[in-house]
Design a protein around this motif. Structure first.
Motif, PDB file in Angstrom:
ATOM      1  N   LEU A  41     -11.346 -26.421 -21.985  1.00 50.97           N
ATOM      2  CA  LEU A  41     -11.248 -27.188 -20.747  1.00 50.97           C
ATOM      3  C   LEU A  41     -12.588 -27.868 -20.480  1.00 50.97           C
ATOM      4  O   LEU A  41     -13.632 -27.215 -20.500  1.00 50.97           O
ATOM      5  N   SER A  42     -12.567 -29.168 -20.221  1.00 50.10           N
ATOM      6  CA  SER A  42     -13.779 -29.887 -19.860  1.00 50.10           C
ATOM      7  C   SER A  42     -13.691 -30.358 -18.414  1.00 50.10           C
ATOM      8  O   SER A  42     -12.624 -30.326 -17.802  1.00 50.10           O
ATOM      9  N   ASN A  43     -14.831 -30.780 -17.871  1.00 48.30           N
ATOM     10  CA  ASN A  43     -14.955 -31.165 -16.469  1.00 48.30           C
ATOM     11  C   ASN A  43     -14.665 -29.986 -15.543  1.00 48.30           C
ATOM     12  O   ASN A  43     -14.097 -30.138 -14.462  1.00 48.30           O
ATOM     13  N   VAL A  44     -15.081 -28.790 -15.977  1.00 48.77           N
ATOM     14  CA  VAL A  44     -14.893 -27.567 -15.183  1.00 48.77           C
ATOM     15  C   VAL A  44     -15.984 -27.511 -14.110  1.00 48.77           C
ATOM     16  O   VAL A  44     -17.173 -27.572 -14.434  1.00 48.77           O
ATOM     17  N   PRO A  45     -15.615 -27.387 -12.840  1.00 44.27           N
ATOM     18  CA  PRO A  45     -16.643 -27.337 -11.794  1.00 44.27           C
ATOM     19  C   PRO A  45     -17.339 -25.975 -11.774  1.00 44.27           C
ATOM     20  O   PRO A  45     -16.714 -24.936 -11.987  1.00 44.27           O
ATOM     21  N   ASP A  46     -18.632 -26.006 -11.509  1.00 45.74           N
ATOM     22  CA  ASP A  46     -19.417 -24.770 -11.425  1.00 45.74           C
ATOM     23  C   ASP A  46     -19.404 -24.288  -9.974  1.00 45.74           C
ATOM     24  O   ASP A  46     -20.317 -24.550  -9.196  1.00 45.74           O
ATOM     25  N   VAL A  47     -18.315 -23.610  -9.612  1.00 43.81           N
ATOM     26  CA  VAL A  47     -18.148 -23.092  -8.260  1.00 43.81           C
ATOM     27  C   VAL A  47     -17.761 -21.621  -8.336  1.00 43.81           C
ATOM     28  O   VAL A  47     -17.320 -21.129  -9.374  1.00 43.81           O
ATOM     29  N   ALA A  48     -17.917 -20.920  -7.219  1.00 44.38           N
ATOM     30  CA  ALA A  48     -17.721 -19.475  -7.219  1.00 44.38           C
ATOM     31  C   ALA A  48     -16.299 -19.080  -7.614  1.00 44.38           C
ATOM     32  O   ALA A  48     -16.099 -18.082  -8.318  1.00 44.38           O
ATOM     33  N   ASP A  49     -15.287 -19.822  -7.167  1.00 42.84           N
ATOM     34  CA  ASP A  49     -13.910 -19.455  -7.489  1.00 42.84           C
ATOM     35  C   ASP A  49     -13.650 -19.525  -8.995  1.00 42.84           C
ATOM     36  O   ASP A  49     -12.918 -18.696  -9.550  1.00 42.84           O
ATOM     37  N   VAL A  50     -14.221 -20.520  -9.665  1.00 39.39           N
ATOM     38  CA  VAL A  50     -14.067 -20.613 -11.116  1.00 39.39           C
ATOM     39  C   VAL A  50     -14.750 -19.424 -11.790  1.00 39.39           C
ATOM     40  O   VAL A  50     -14.212 -18.834 -12.736  1.00 39.39           O
ATOM     41  N   ASN A  51     -15.910 -19.041 -11.289  1.00 39.59           N
ATOM     42  CA  ASN A  51     -16.604 -17.886 -11.856  1.00 39.59           C
ATOM     43  C   ASN A  51     -15.818 -16.609 -11.639  1.00 39.59           C
ATOM     44  O   ASN A  51     -15.777 -15.737 -12.514  1.00 39.59           O
ATOM     45  N   THR A  52     -15.176 -16.487 -10.474  1.00 37.41           N
ATOM     46  CA  THR A  52     -14.337 -15.316 -10.214  1.00 37.41           C
ATOM     47  C   THR A  52     -13.152 -15.276 -11.161  1.00 37.41           C
ATOM     48  O   THR A  52     -12.817 -14.221 -11.720  1.00 37.41           O
ATOM     49  N   MET A  53     -12.487 -16.417 -11.372  1.00 34.11           N
ATOM     50  CA  MET A  53     -11.364 -16.455 -12.301  1.00 34.11           C
ATOM     51  C   MET A  53     -11.826 -16.139 -13.720  1.00 34.11           C
ATOM     52  O   MET A  53     -11.125 -15.437 -14.470  1.00 34.11           O
ATOM     53  N   GLN A  54     -12.994 -16.603 -14.096  1.00 32.01           N
ATOM     54  CA  GLN A  54     -13.523 -16.321 -15.428  1.00 32.01           C
ATOM     55  C   GLN A  54     -13.739 -14.819 -15.607  1.00 32.01           C
ATOM     56  O   GLN A  54     -13.385 -14.243 -16.644  1.00 32.01           O
TER      57      GLN A  54
END
Length: 421
Positions: A41-54
């Motif tokens: 996946l490209s253009n992934v935003p660096d935000v807390a919710d994405v980090n939590t899902m990761q």
């Protein structure tokens, strides 16, 4: 606890690069559980919710790495599910964590997912998710705060009519249907651009999905899906937020990689309110018309209607408009928690049930305010950008859930804004 300090009164001028959509990234990440092959996946935003899902996906067995030399590119591969339990300590931080339920159930025949958390803007039940999965043959039990779902013989294609469009339910059912036996039809499906983006990834992985972006989705189940590469769409909520930042400060911004159509009905309401929106070669130009801001009524609706995620920001904009506006919230029952905080800055807002009457005025005054949820947080930032005197926004961890480099982007167009620990 971090806070943001703003010295308002500066018209914003310049260009802002709009990040990838958080609300698209989260279901796309969950969809990678449907295959044992790598998905990029490209253009992934660096935000807390994405980090939590990761972190949640890693707990389930996903190998997840940001690609060196390619900022915003995330490679995910779940060769095998090491666990089928999404625990409370992660799910409580973000409601979208429930999106792992459908993929795990479809691939492994079982899933245990904590009931979700996130912003305190209403109950946001997941009953429609569960109803759809049950229609496909899942056995669902609720026990000690967890959803326990099994499908020992696999999921079966079905016709599922949602009582009302639900983005999360549509996403969960759509992903599960990709590995179901037979065809599935979702009636009254959500039509948001994020649903279209999810279907695009799933089709690239080998799924057969028709009707994305309409009220009827048809999915032909497959025995397996493959890997794929996919670029996440631009964040229409971030774009709308910065468009209103231009309007509330009487500035002019170009929002890169965005078009007016991405905002749906919100673009029409912003133009009625006195903003000039013009598509350019590389983005969307936004400025205030000569007549200034005017009061406009809005009612939140599922896409293509006015997004509930833009309601708080629009209310801040209307605080400085000429005349009055009525803002009606129909999606979440507790999404006016920013009203008392805006009132601390001098806003004149009266709440009647699900509607708020905003009487516009010439100015707001900076004050200490407290964020209550993600979109309420950024509405207070918008108000602070326009206010006379300093504004301090407390509890800004909400902002980090959904806005990438907010202060940096705003400083880049002239705002006096700093974060303080």
């Amino acid at each position: 606890m971090d806070r943001i300090i703003i010295e308002g009164g500066i018209p914003l001028q310049g260009r802002i690069q709009v990040s990838g959509a958080k609300n698209a990234a989260l279901p796309l990440m969950a969809a990678t559980l449907l295959t044992d092959q790598p998905v990029e996946l490209s253009n992934v935003p660096d935000v807390a919710d994405v980090n939590t899902m990761q972190r949640l996906l890693q707990r389930l067995g996903t190998a997840s790495t940001m690609q060196a030399g390619a900022p915003g590119t995330l490679r995910l591969q779940t060769s095998s599910l090491m666990s089928t339990t999404a625990p409370y300590d992660l799910v409580r931080k973000m409601r979208a964590s429930v999106l792992v339920l459908g993929p795990m159930l479809a691939r492994q025949g079982e899933a245990i997912v904590s009931l979700p958390g996130g912003c305190a803007i209403g109950t946001r039940p997941i009953d429609l998710h569960l109803m759809g999965l049950e229609r496909m043959g899942a056995v669902i039990e609720l026990e000690q705060g967890y959803v326990k779902a099994t499908a020992p013989k696999g999921l079966k294609g079905a016709e599922i009519k949602l009582p009302q469009p639900s983005v999360g339910a549509t996403e969960n059912i759509l992903m599960a249907a990709c590995l179901a036996d037979g065809d599935t039809t979702i009636l009254d499906a959500a039509q948001e651009p994020e649903i279209v983006d999810l279907a695009a990834l799933l089709n690239a992985m080998g799924a057969e999905i028709d009707g994305a972006g309409t009220a009827i989705l048809r999915i032909r189940g497959r025995t397996s899906l493959s890997g794929a590469s996919h670029r996440i769409i631009a964040d229409r909520i971030e774009a709308g937020t910065y468009a209103m930042a231009a309007g509330i400060t009487s500035g002019q911004l170009v929002l890169q990689d965005v078009r007016a159509l991405h905002l749906g009905v919100a673009a029409e309401r912003l133009e009625e309110a006195g903003l000039l929106l013009e598509d350019t070669a590389d983005g969307l130009s936004v400025r205030t018309a000569n007549g200034g801001l005017k009061g406009v009524d809005v009612m939140t609706r599922p896409f293509p209607g006015f997004a509930t995620d833009l309601q708080a920001q629009f209310m801040a904009l209307m605080c400085l408009a000429s005349g009055a506006s009525m803002i009606t919230e129909t999606i979440f029952e507790n999404r006016f928690m920013h009203v008392p905080e805006l009132a601390r800055m001098g806003a004149r807002i009266t709440v009647h049930g699900g509607s708020a009457l905003v009487r516009g005025q010439a100015r707001l005054t900076g004050a200490p305010v407290m964020a209550t949820d993600l979109r309420a947080s950024v509405s207070l930032v918008l108000a602070g950008l326009a206010a006379q005197g300093p504004t301090t926004v407390n509890r800004v961890y909400h902002l980090d859930r959904g806005y990438e480099r907010l202060e940096e982007k705003l400083r880049g167009v002239g705002a006096r804004i700093e974060r303080s620990g």
